[in-house]
Write a protein that holds these residues in place. Structure first.
Motif, short mmCIF file in Angstrom:
data_model
loop_
_atom_site.label_atom_id
_atom_site.label_comp_id
_atom_site.label_asym_id
_atom_site.label_seq_id
_atom_site.Cartn_x
_atom_site.Cartn_y
_atom_site.Cartn_z
N ALA A 120 0.84 -1.20 0.00
CA ALA A 120 0.00 0.00 0.00
C ALA A 120 0.88 1.26 0.00
N ALA A 121 1.97 1.23 0.76
CA ALA A 121 2.87 2.39 0.81
C ALA A 121 3.56 2.63 -0.53
N VAL A 122 4.10 1.54 -1.13
CA VAL A 122 4.81 1.69 -2.41
C VAL A 122 3.85 2.13 -3.51
N CYS A 123 2.72 1.44 -3.61
CA CYS A 123 1.77 1.78 -4.67
C CYS A 123 1.21 3.20 -4.47
N GLY A 124 0.89 3.55 -3.21
CA GLY A 124 0.33 4.86 -2.95
C GLY A 124 1.30 5.98 -3.26
N PHE A 125 2.54 5.86 -2.81
CA PHE A 125 3.52 6.92 -3.05
C PHE A 125 3.85 7.02 -4.54
N PHE A 166 3.04 -3.71 -11.35
CA PHE A 166 4.28 -4.49 -11.40
C PHE A 166 4.11 -5.61 -12.43
N SER A 167 5.02 -6.59 -12.37
CA SER A 167 4.93 -7.72 -13.30
C SER A 167 5.18 -9.03 -12.57
N PRO A 168 4.13 -9.66 -12.03
CA PRO A 168 4.31 -10.98 -11.43
C PRO A 168 4.88 -11.99 -12.44
N THR A 169 4.51 -11.84 -13.71
CA THR A 169 4.98 -12.79 -14.72
C THR A 169 6.50 -12.79 -14.81
N VAL A 192 4.58 -8.43 -5.43
CA VAL A 192 4.17 -8.13 -6.81
C VAL A 192 2.78 -8.69 -7.11
N ILE A 193 2.44 -9.82 -6.48
CA ILE A 193 1.10 -10.39 -6.70
C ILE A 193 0.04 -9.52 -6.04
N ILE A 194 0.25 -9.16 -4.76
CA ILE A 194 -0.73 -8.32 -4.06
C ILE A 194 -0.79 -6.94 -4.71
N ALA A 373 4.70 -5.94 -17.55
CA ALA A 373 4.46 -6.81 -18.71
C ALA A 373 2.97 -6.99 -18.93
N GLY A 374 2.48 -8.22 -18.78
CA GLY A 374 1.15 -8.58 -19.24
C GLY A 374 0.01 -7.74 -18.67
N VAL A 375 -0.04 -7.57 -17.35
CA VAL A 375 -1.14 -6.82 -16.75
C VAL A 375 -1.15 -5.37 -17.26
N THR A 376 0.03 -4.76 -17.35
CA THR A 376 0.11 -3.37 -17.80
C THR A 376 -0.32 -3.25 -19.26
N PHE A 377 0.12 -4.20 -20.09
CA PHE A 377 -0.33 -4.21 -21.49
C PHE A 377 -1.86 -4.28 -21.56
#
Length: 432
Positions: A120-125, A166-169, A192-194, A373-377
């Protein structure tokens, strides 16, 4: 290494000849078949070359895909690359299934709360930094220039939720390649999954707000229903698949790799058509199996290692071939600025908020979070389809960022695992 490089160059020359021959012969096959065969051969060779140079095999797959793809040398036709979407879905499902077998209840109890807080901290910032930078670029970004301030704020928020992902893949593929095991690796994979679960929820909310800002109205029940179906529906379908796998493994006990490939293919295609997340479906299936029957989880892990190499090589080579190098020219400065700011935000938030009991998390964790990668695409394409007036331009900018992240992210992930001291094998057989 020199011999491998020469063989790779010879292969590319042969590929050029084959691609020219296709123009002269009507019976040389479809562009998809040509692309699949050529990328598989080049990917396998390039993986060996990359390993010989001390790089991840995945980087070799990506770079050779970029080289022979339609946006560089042009040996592989664009229609062929687009036709490999089926392989991409299959590879993501296989990788997610392996990742799920690593998510045991003991791990979740040990690191679940700490991972969620740091995520939450990394994604939020990172979101705040990218959101501020994108809105500040309003005078120079064509798709923002003509918008009102509320609309520009909404679009900046929508784009920033995608940029955070991120890219879990890639992470899981590098972990498989290096056979990394330990507390640092577990923390990185869980984060990366969460993180992508956070992004999927935030994206749905941002898309709803953006529609409202353009006069579409804010449909809160529909918004929450869509998010809930994608998250909880994916988990339920994954649990059903897990039961089917256990029944097969205990009753048939033969051709498990082939069965898993077929089942993951069905999960990827079916999940997409039902608006579920193939990543979550396979992740939930793998997690349930590993927690109900640890031996079955290990059998799945070994079976995918045997069957997954060609699929992973083809998947990442196709991803490289799909990277649009020309977009770096058209939106390069803005994309590179956002890439730098995203990297700095991730580095700072990891240094500031990572648990202090393991110094490796503060020093090296950020390197494992750079890849996309995949999710961002997928989210970038969804923006393009949902908002046809400005979405295609947003997609171009995001794809340019993905291109930069894909070229450096796998290398940084491997460096993080090596620096943590948890890499067990530099030559795990049959892995990505």
């Amino acid at each position: 290494m020199n011999g491998s490089v020469i063989r790779l160059l010879l292969l590319m020359v042969l590929l050029a000849i084959i691609s020219r021959a296709q123009v002269l012969r009507a019976d040389s096959g479809t562009p998809v078949i040509l692309a699949a065969g050529a990328l598989l051969l080049c990917g396998l060779f390039a993986g060996k070359v990359a390993k010989g140079m001390g790089l991840p095999r995945l980087t070799g797959y990506l770079l050779v895909g970029v080289a022979v793809g339609p946006h560089a040398l042009g040996f592989i036709p664009n229609a062929g690359v687009k036709g490999l979407e089926l392989v991409k879905g299959l590879a993501v499902s296989l990788i997610a299934l392996v990742a799920g077998t690593e998510l045991r209840l003991g791990l979740i109890r040990r690191v679940g709360a700490r991972v969620a807080l740091l995520c939450a901290a990394v994604c939020g910032f990172t979101f705040l930094v990218c959101f501020g930078a994108t809105f500040a670029l309003k005078p120079v970004l064509p798709f923002l220039t003509a918008m009102t301030v509320p609309q520009a704020l909404a679009v900046s928020a929508l784009m920033s939720t995608v940029v955070v992902s991120f890219s879990p893949t890639v992470t899981i593929a590098i972990v498989q390649e290096t056979s990394a095991r330990g507390a640092f690796t577990e923390f990185l994979m869980a984060l990366v999954i969460i993180g992508d679960l956070f992004v999927m929820v935030a994206f749905a909310l941002a898309a709803g707000v953006t529609k409202a800002s353009f006069g579409g109205g804010l449909d809160v029940p529909g918004l929450l229903g869509g998010v809930g179906w994608e998250l909880f529906g994916s988990v339920v379908v994954g649990l059903v698949l897990a039961v089917g796998m256990l029944i097969y493994m205990r009753g048939v006990k033969q051709e498990l790799p082939l069965f898993l490939v077929g089942l993951c293919f069905a999960a990827a295609e079916g999940g997409t058509r039902l608006h579920l997340s193939p990543l979550l479906v396979s992740l939930a299936a793998g997690a349930l199996i590993a927690n109900l029957d640890e031996h079955a989880g290990e059998r799945i892990h070994n079976a995918i290692q045997q069957a997954g190499l060609p699929v992973f090589a083809l998947f990442f080579a196709a991803a490289g071939a799909g990277l649009k190098l020309d977009t770096l020219v058209s939106v390069g400065p803005a994309a590179l600025l956002l890439v730098a700011l995203r990297g700095a935000a991730i580095w700072f938030s990891c240094r500031r908020f990572a648990p202090a009991d393991d110094p490796r998390l503060k020093r090296y964790l950020w390197m494992g979070l750079i890849s996309q990668a995949g999710v961002t695409f997928g989210l970038a394409a969804l923006v393009s389809r949902t908002f046809p007036t400005f979405g295609p331009q947003v997609e171009v900018l995001i794809v340019a960022m993905i291109t930069a992240h894909e070229l450096v992210g796998p290398v940084l992930t491997r460096k993080a695992l090596a620096a943590s001291g948890e890499i067990r094998s530099e030559d795990a057989q049959g892995t990505a």
